[in-house]
Design a protein around this motif. Structure first.
Motif, PDB file in Angstrom:
ATOM      1  N   GLY A 396      20.802   5.635  -0.803  1.00  0.00           N
ATOM      2  CA  GLY A 396      21.117   4.469  -1.609  1.00  0.00           C
ATOM      3  C   GLY A 396      22.303   4.782  -2.501  1.00  0.00           C
ATOM      4  O   GLY A 396      23.067   5.717  -2.241  1.00  0.00           O
ATOM      5  N   GLN A 397      22.415   4.012  -3.574  1.00  0.00           N
ATOM      6  CA  GLN A 397      23.518   4.229  -4.501  1.00  0.00           C
ATOM      7  C   GLN A 397      23.498   5.644  -5.069  1.00  0.00           C
ATOM      8  O   GLN A 397      24.522   6.304  -5.167  1.00  0.00           O
ATOM      9  N   HIS A 398      22.279   6.095  -5.420  1.00  0.00           N
ATOM     10  CA  HIS A 398      22.171   7.421  -6.027  1.00  0.00           C
ATOM     11  C   HIS A 398      22.699   8.496  -5.076  1.00  0.00           C
ATOM     12  O   HIS A 398      23.298   9.478  -5.496  1.00  0.00           O
ATOM     13  N   GLN A 399      22.484   8.311  -3.783  1.00  0.00           N
ATOM     14  CA  GLN A 399      22.960   9.284  -2.787  1.00  0.00           C
ATOM     15  C   GLN A 399      24.488   9.344  -2.798  1.00  0.00           C
ATOM     16  O   GLN A 399      25.088  10.424  -2.729  1.00  0.00           O
ATOM     17  N   LEU A 420      21.456   9.277   9.848  1.00  0.00           N
ATOM     18  CA  LEU A 420      20.416   8.261   9.952  1.00  0.00           C
ATOM     19  C   LEU A 420      20.297   7.447   8.670  1.00  0.00           C
ATOM     20  O   LEU A 420      19.976   6.275   8.709  1.00  0.00           O
ATOM     21  N   GLY A 421      20.556   8.092   7.549  1.00  0.00           N
ATOM     22  CA  GLY A 421      20.404   7.380   6.278  1.00  0.00           C
ATOM     23  C   GLY A 421      18.974   6.951   6.044  1.00  0.00           C
ATOM     24  O   GLY A 421      18.680   5.788   5.794  1.00  0.00           O
ATOM     25  N   ALA A 422      18.048   7.922   6.085  1.00  0.00           N
ATOM     26  CA  ALA A 422      16.625   7.586   6.011  1.00  0.00           C
ATOM     27  C   ALA A 422      16.112   7.697   4.581  1.00  0.00           C
ATOM     28  O   ALA A 422      16.040   8.793   4.020  1.00  0.00           O
ATOM     29  N   MET A 423      15.741   6.570   3.999  1.00  0.00           N
ATOM     30  CA  MET A 423      15.055   6.601   2.711  1.00  0.00           C
ATOM     31  C   MET A 423      13.765   7.399   2.885  1.00  0.00           C
ATOM     32  O   MET A 423      13.136   7.363   3.938  1.00  0.00           O
ATOM     33  N   GLY A 424      13.382   8.116   1.846  1.00  0.00           N
ATOM     34  CA  GLY A 424      12.177   8.933   1.928  1.00  0.00           C
ATOM     35  C   GLY A 424      12.484  10.388   2.239  1.00  0.00           C
ATOM     36  O   GLY A 424      11.584  11.224   2.239  1.00  0.00           O
ATOM     37  N   ASP A 448      14.355   4.458  -7.052  1.00  0.00           N
ATOM     38  CA  ASP A 448      12.978   3.975  -7.178  1.00  0.00           C
ATOM     39  C   ASP A 448      12.451   3.426  -5.854  1.00  0.00           C
ATOM     40  O   ASP A 448      11.247   3.481  -5.591  1.00  0.00           O
ATOM     41  N   GLY A 449      13.334   2.933  -5.015  1.00  0.00           N
ATOM     42  CA  GLY A 449      12.887   2.474  -3.698  1.00  0.00           C
ATOM     43  C   GLY A 449      12.563   3.652  -2.794  1.00  0.00           C
ATOM     44  O   GLY A 449      11.451   3.763  -2.242  1.00  0.00           O
ATOM     45  N   SER A 450      13.492   4.560  -2.664  1.00  0.00           N
ATOM     46  CA  SER A 450      13.323   5.700  -1.767  1.00  0.00           C
ATOM     47  C   SER A 450      12.133   6.572  -2.147  1.00  0.00           C
ATOM     48  O   SER A 450      11.397   7.063  -1.292  1.00  0.00           O
ATOM     49  N   SER A 477      15.507  -1.765  -8.593  1.00  0.00           N
ATOM     50  CA  SER A 477      15.870  -2.551  -7.411  1.00  0.00           C
ATOM     51  C   SER A 477      16.274  -1.632  -6.270  1.00  0.00           C
ATOM     52  O   SER A 477      16.458  -0.431  -6.449  1.00  0.00           O
ATOM     53  N   LEU A 478      16.391  -2.235  -5.097  1.00  0.00           N
ATOM     54  CA  LEU A 478      16.966  -1.539  -3.956  1.00  0.00           C
ATOM     55  C   LEU A 478      18.476  -1.653  -4.145  1.00  0.00           C
ATOM     56  O   LEU A 478      19.136  -2.557  -3.624  1.00  0.00           O
ATOM     57  N   GLY A 479      18.997  -0.719  -4.939  1.00  0.00           N
ATOM     58  CA  GLY A 479      20.326  -0.877  -5.503  1.00  0.00           C
ATOM     59  C   GLY A 479      21.438  -1.101  -4.487  1.00  0.00           C
ATOM     60  O   GLY A 479      22.271  -1.998  -4.648  1.00  0.00           O
ATOM     61  N   LEU A 480      21.469  -0.287  -3.466  1.00  0.00           N
ATOM     62  CA  LEU A 480      22.597  -0.392  -2.542  1.00  0.00           C
ATOM     63  C   LEU A 480      22.567  -1.729  -1.799  1.00  0.00           C
ATOM     64  O   LEU A 480      23.598  -2.344  -1.552  1.00  0.00           O
ATOM     65  N   VAL A 481      21.357  -2.181  -1.483  1.00  0.00           N
ATOM     66  CA  VAL A 481      21.243  -3.480  -0.812  1.00  0.00           C
ATOM     67  C   VAL A 481      21.642  -4.579  -1.787  1.00  0.00           C
ATOM     68  O   VAL A 481      22.372  -5.520  -1.439  1.00  0.00           O
ATOM     69  N   ARG A 482      21.166  -4.423  -3.040  1.00  0.00           N
ATOM     70  CA  ARG A 482      21.535  -5.413  -4.058  1.00  0.00           C
ATOM     71  C   ARG A 482      23.050  -5.488  -4.224  1.00  0.00           C
ATOM     72  O   ARG A 482      23.642  -6.555  -4.321  1.00  0.00           O
TER      73      ARG A 482
HETATM   74  C1  LIG Z   1      13.811   3.855   5.774  1.00  0.00           C
HETATM   75  C2  LIG Z   1      14.894   2.974   5.315  1.00  0.00           C
HETATM   76  N1  LIG Z   1      14.673   1.662   5.122  1.00  0.00           N
HETATM   77  C3  LIG Z   1      15.665   0.855   4.685  1.00  0.00           C
HETATM   78  C4  LIG Z   1      16.909   1.347   4.463  1.00  0.00           C
HETATM   79  C5  LIG Z   1      18.026   0.434   3.994  1.00  0.00           C
HETATM   80  N2  LIG Z   1      18.462   0.799   2.653  1.00  0.00           N
HETATM   81  C6  LIG Z   1      19.547   1.558   2.423  1.00  0.00           C
HETATM   82  S1  LIG Z   1      19.806   1.862   0.814  1.00  0.00           S
HETATM   83  C7  LIG Z   1      18.476   0.948   0.365  1.00  0.00           C
HETATM   84  C8  LIG Z   1      18.104   0.790  -1.080  1.00  0.00           C
HETATM   85  C9  LIG Z   1      17.680   2.062  -1.676  1.00  0.00           C
HETATM   86  O1  LIG Z   1      17.110   1.811  -2.925  1.00  0.00           O
HETATM   87  P1  LIG Z   1      16.762   2.977  -3.931  1.00  0.00           P
HETATM   88  O2  LIG Z   1      16.078   4.070  -3.230  1.00  0.00           O
HETATM   89  O3  LIG Z   1      16.079   2.399  -5.093  1.00  0.00           O
HETATM   90  O4  LIG Z   1      18.184   3.545  -4.311  1.00  0.00           O
HETATM   91  P2  LIG Z   1      19.405   2.880  -5.096  1.00  0.00           P
HETATM   92  O5  LIG Z   1      20.305   2.270  -4.072  1.00  0.00           O
HETATM   93  O6  LIG Z   1      18.835   1.866  -6.031  1.00  0.00           O
HETATM   94  O7  LIG Z   1      20.040   4.029  -5.785  1.00  0.00           O
HETATM   95  C10 LIG Z   1      17.843   0.418   1.488  1.00  0.00           C
HETATM   96  C11 LIG Z   1      16.670  -0.463   1.449  1.00  0.00           C
HETATM   97  C12 LIG Z   1      17.107   2.728   4.705  1.00  0.00           C
HETATM   98  N3  LIG Z   1      18.301   3.307   4.554  1.00  0.00           N
HETATM   99  N4  LIG Z   1      16.094   3.521   5.098  1.00  0.00           N
END
Ligand SMILES: Cc1ncc(C[n+]2csc(CCOP(=O)(O)OP(=O)(O)O)c2C)c(N)n1
Lengths: 573, 88
Positions: A396-399, A420-424, A448-450, A477-482
C-alpha cells in the motif's frame, strides 16, 4: 537440467516410512527451520517431526507459513521450507507460492494429500494441488512411492535454488507418508555454471564506451545472484549513475553517490528522468515490470539495452535488447569490471547532470502540520536503526513510503512483496526475517488494511518470543486504493473506509505483545527509541492523516515522463 | 503467424498440463496438437498462433525450455506434420 549422480544408498537399517525419510532428507539437506500447520493428510509427517533436528514453527494460518518461509529465504539466501495439509491447508499456501514465484524466491512447499487410491475421487479435503499451482511454481511433483521421497526432495531443493530460483511443490499422498521402504538414495547435483560469454561482454563494453548517458538499471536478480559487490564495483569504478527496482533497493547503498533512487510509478523524479534521457540502459537482473517501466513503448525511448540475466526467457520478453549477456550475474559483471578497469569513461557531464537533478529533487520532510508525517517517520526510523535495519513491508502507500524514504545498506534489508503485491506479507515476513537474523533491527511496516490480513501471526511472535518490531501506519482506510479513487475515479470513495478499525494497541496487548500509540509529530523520536529498545516484540500504532498521498506518481498507462507531484512542495511553502 | 513447436517431454504428473497451460498463459492459441511415444519420453507437436501481434514464438520457446522435463527439439513455421499422431 543437469543429470544428478546417484550416491550409494545410505546403509539401510530397518525399513522407514516416507514421512521419516522426508524428515531425514530435510535434515541431511541442512534445513533448520520449517514453517507449517498440521492436518489430517500430513499427520504422519508431523509424527515424524518429533525428536528430529528440524525446528518447526507453528504459524496460525498457512499463508503465514509461506510468507515466513519466503522472507526467511530472502534473508538467509537459503531455501525456505513450508508445509501444510491437503485441501484447505494447501490452498492457503497459494498466495505465498505465487509471491515467491513472482520475486524468484527459492522455496520448497510440502503438502499432504489423500491416499493415492483416493486421488481423483473428491475425497474429504482432496484438492488437485499440483494442478491448482501449476502456473505459479517452478516445478512440482506428486510422490507415488516412499522410496522416491529422498530423491524428489533433493531434486526439489536443487530446482528451487538453481538458475533463476523459485518455489517448488512436493505433494505427498498419505499412503506414501506411511508406506515403508528400506531404500534411501542420495543424489548429488553439480553446480551448473554457464560460461561467461566474453564476446557479449566485449560488445557490452563497446556500447558502454560509446554511450554519453549510460544508466544502470538494477533488478532483484543482483541480490539473488550474490552479485552485490560486483555491481558496487562496477558502479564505483565507472561512475555510471544507477536506478533500482522496488525489489532491488539496497543493492547499491541508497546513500551511495550516483544512486538516483527507485524508478517507475512511485520512483524518484531523478531516476525516471535519467531513464528517459539515457542513451544506454545496462540492465542487471531486472524484468521490465510495468510498475517500473510505465508505458512500455515510451520507456527509455533513446536507449540501447544491454541485458544481463540468468533467465534466457527474460531477454527480449518486453523490450528489444541490443546485447544480451545470459548467465550468472556475478561472473558476468566481474568480467565486465575487468574490461572497464583502468580506462575511465568520459561521462562527467551526465554524472553531474543526473546527480544534481537528484539533489534538487530530493524528498522533503518539512510538510506542514503537527500530525505525524509518515515519510519523515520512516526516514528517521531507518537512520536510527542504522545499517542493521531490515524493513518487512506490507502493501500500500506505506510500502511505497518505505521504498522512497528508508535508507538501505544491503538488499536483504528490504523485504517486500514486489511482483505480486500481496497484502498480508509484512507480519509473517517480519517473523521469518527476524528468526533468520535475530541481531538485526527487523521492523514490519504495515498499514491498517494489510495488518488485518495476517494479524493472527502476532500469536506466533508471542509464542516464539520473536522480537519483531511493528510500525502500523493507520490512516483508517485502504490508503493506496483511496488515493487512486481520489485521483482517477472522481473521488468516489467506494469501500475503502476502515474508520471502525479495532483498537490495535489493545489487540496487540491481548496477544501478549507490548504496544503503544502515537499521533503527533513531536512523539516520533521517542516512539522510535522505545520501539527499537523494546526487548521483545513491540507494536507502535501510528495515527496518520487519512488524506496523505504517495508522491510522485506516474498515472497508470502513462509514460514515466508524466509524473504527478506533491503540490505542497511546489514553490515556497 | 503460425509456428510449429516440437517438444520432448517426460511423463511426470502434470507434464502435459504444464506445457499446454504455459502456452496458453503466455498468450498463444493452440491450433493443432499431436502426441507420440518416443521411448521413455513423449514427443509433442504444437501448432501455435500468438493471440496478438506482440507475441513472439521465440519467446514462447524460451519459456518452454525452462520447463523441467521438457526440451524443445525444433521450431519451424507451420505446416504441421501429423506423424504417427494421436488427434489432440
Ligand atoms: C491481498 C490483496 N488484496 C488487495 C490488494 C489491493 N490493494 C493494494 S494496496 C491496498 C490498500 C492497502 O491498505 P493499507 O494496508 O491500509 O495500506 P495503506 O495504503 O493505507 O498504507 C489494497 C486493497 C492487494 N494488493 N493485496
Amino acid at each position: 537440467m543437469t543429470a544428478a549422480t546417484a550416491l550409494k544408498p545410505a546403509p539401510a537399517a530397518a525399513p522407514r516410512s516416507g514421512a521419516r525419510l522426508l524428515v531425514s532428507t530435510l535434515e541431511r539437506l541442512g534445513v533448520d527451520v520449517v514453517f507449517g500447520y498440521p492436518g489430517g493428510a500430513i499427520m504422519p509427517v508431523y509424527d515424524a517431526l518429533t525428536g528430529s533436528g528440524l525446528k518447526h514453527i507453528l504459524v496460525r494460518h498457512e499463508q503465514g507459513a509461506a510468507f515466513a518461509a519466503d522472507a526467511w529465504a530472502r534473508a538467509t539466501g537459503k531455501v525456505g521450507v513450508c508445509m501444510a495439509t491437503s485441501g484447505p491447508g494447501a490452498t492457503n499456501l497459494i498466495t505465498g507460492i505465487a509471491n515467491a514465484m513472482m520475486d524468484s524466491v527459492p522455496m520448497v512447499c510440502i503438502t499432504g494429500n489423500v491416499a493415492t487410491h483416493l486421488m481423483g475421487t473428491d475425497a474429504f479435503q482432496e484438492i488437485d494441488i499440483l494442478g491448482v499451482t501449476l502456473p505459479i511454481v517452478k516445478h512440482s511433483w506428486v510422490v507415488r512411492d516412499p522410496a522416491d521421497v529422498p530423491a524428489v526432495i533433493e531434486e526439489a531443493f536443487h530446482v528451487a535454488r538453481s538458475g533463476r530460483p523459485g518455489p517448488v511443490l512436493v505433494d505427498l499422498p498419505k499412503d506414501v507418508q506411511v508406506g515403508l521402504t528400506s531404500e534411501d538414495f542420495g543424489f548429488h547435483y553439480p553446480n551448473e555454471t554457464t560460461p561467461v560469454d566474453h564476446a557479449a561482454i566485449a560488445e557490452a563494453e563497446q556500447l558502454i564506451r560509446a554511450a554519453e548517458r549510460p544508466l544502470i538499471y538494477i533488478g532483484g536478480g543482483v541480490k539473488i545472484a550474490g552479485a552485490v559487490q560486483a555491481l558496487r564495483d562496477f558502479a564505483g569504478q565507472t561512475g555510471i549513475p544507477s536506478v533500482s527496482t522496488l525489489n532491488a533497493l539496497g543493492s547499491v547503498r541508497t546513500d551511495a553517490p550516483g544512486f538516483l533512487g527507485m524508478l517507475g510509478m512511485h520512483g524518484t523524479k531523478a531516476a525516471n528522468e535519467a531513464v528517459q534521457e539515457s542513451d544506454l540502459l545496462i540492465v542487471f537482473g531486472a524484468r521490465f515490470d510495468d510498475r517500473a517501466t510505465g508505458k512500455l513503448n515510451e520507456f527509455a525511448p533513446h536507449a540501447k539495452v544491454v541485458h544481463f540475466d540468468i533467465d534466457p526467457a527474460e531477454i527480449g520478453k518486453l523490450r528489444a535488447v541490443h546485447v544480451p549477456v545470459i548467465g550468472d550475474l556475478t561472473a558476468g559483471i566481474e568480467a565486465l569490471n575487468a574490461r572497464v578497469a583502468g580506462a575511465p569513461l568520459s561521462i562527467e557531464p551526465w554524472i553531474v547532470r543526473s546527480t544534481s537533478n537528484a539533489r534538487r529533487n530530493a524528498f522533503r520532510y518539512d510538510a506542514p502540520g503537527e500530525g505525524v508525517y509518515a515519510p519523515a517517520l520512516l526516514n528517521e526510523l531507518s537512520r536510527t536503526a542504522g545499517d542493521s535495519f531490515v524493513a518487512a513491508c506490507d502493501v500500500g502507500q506505506h510500502q511505497m513510503w518505505v521504498a522512497q524514504h528508508c535508507e538501505f545498506s544491503r538488499p536483504e534489508a528490504h523485504l517486500t512483496s514486489g511482483g505480486l503485491g500481496a497484502m498480508g506479507y509484512g507480519l509473517p515476513a517480519g517473523l521469518g526475517a527476524k528468526m533468520a537474523d535475530p541481531e538485526a533491527h527487523v521492523v514490519t511496516v504495515s498499514g491498517d488494511g494489510s495488518f488485518m490480513m495476517n494479524i493472527q501471526e502476532l500469536a506466533t511472535l508471542r509464542r516464539y518470543g520473536v522480537a519483531l518490531k511493528i510500525v502500523l501506519l493507520d490512516n483508517s482506510s485502504l490508503g493506496l486504493v483511496r488515493q487512486w479513487q481520489e485521483l482517477f475515479f472522481a473521488e468516489n470513495y467506494s469501500e475503502v473506509d476502515l474508520s471502525d478499525n479495532p483498537d490495535f494497541v489493545a489487540v496487540a496487548q491481548a496477544f501478549g505483545i507490548e504496544a503503544f500509540m502515537i499521533d503527533r509529530r513531536d512523539q516520533v523520536t521517542d516512539g522510535i527509541a522505545r520501539l527499537l529498545a523494546a526487548p521483545g516484540p513491540c507494536l507502535m500504532h501510528v495515527l496518520i492523516d487519512p488524506r496523505e498521498n504517495v508522491w510522485p506518481l506516474v498515472p497508470p498507462g502513462k509514460s514515466n515522463a508524466e509524473m504527478m507531484h506533491d503540490t505542497r512542495f511546489e514553490g515556497d511553502m | 503467424m503460425t509456428d510449429t513447436l516440437q517438444i520432448h517431454i517426460d511423463r511426470a504428473d502434470g507434464s502435459l498440463q504444464r506445457l499446454i497451460g504455459l502456452v496458453e498463459r503466455r498468450g498463444f492459441h493452440i491450433d493443432a496438437m499431436s502426441l507420440s511415444d518416443e521411448g521413455a519420453m513423449r514427443r509433442v507437436q504444437l501448432q501455435v498462433r500468438g493471440r496478438d501481434a506482440g507475441r513472439c514464438t521465440e519467446n514462447l520457446g524460451r519459456q518452454i525450455d525452462k520447463l523441467i522435463g521438457a526440451t524443445r527439439v525444433g521450431c519451424a513455421p507451420a505446416p504441421f506434420a501429423y506423424r504417427d499422431s494421436v488427434a489432440a
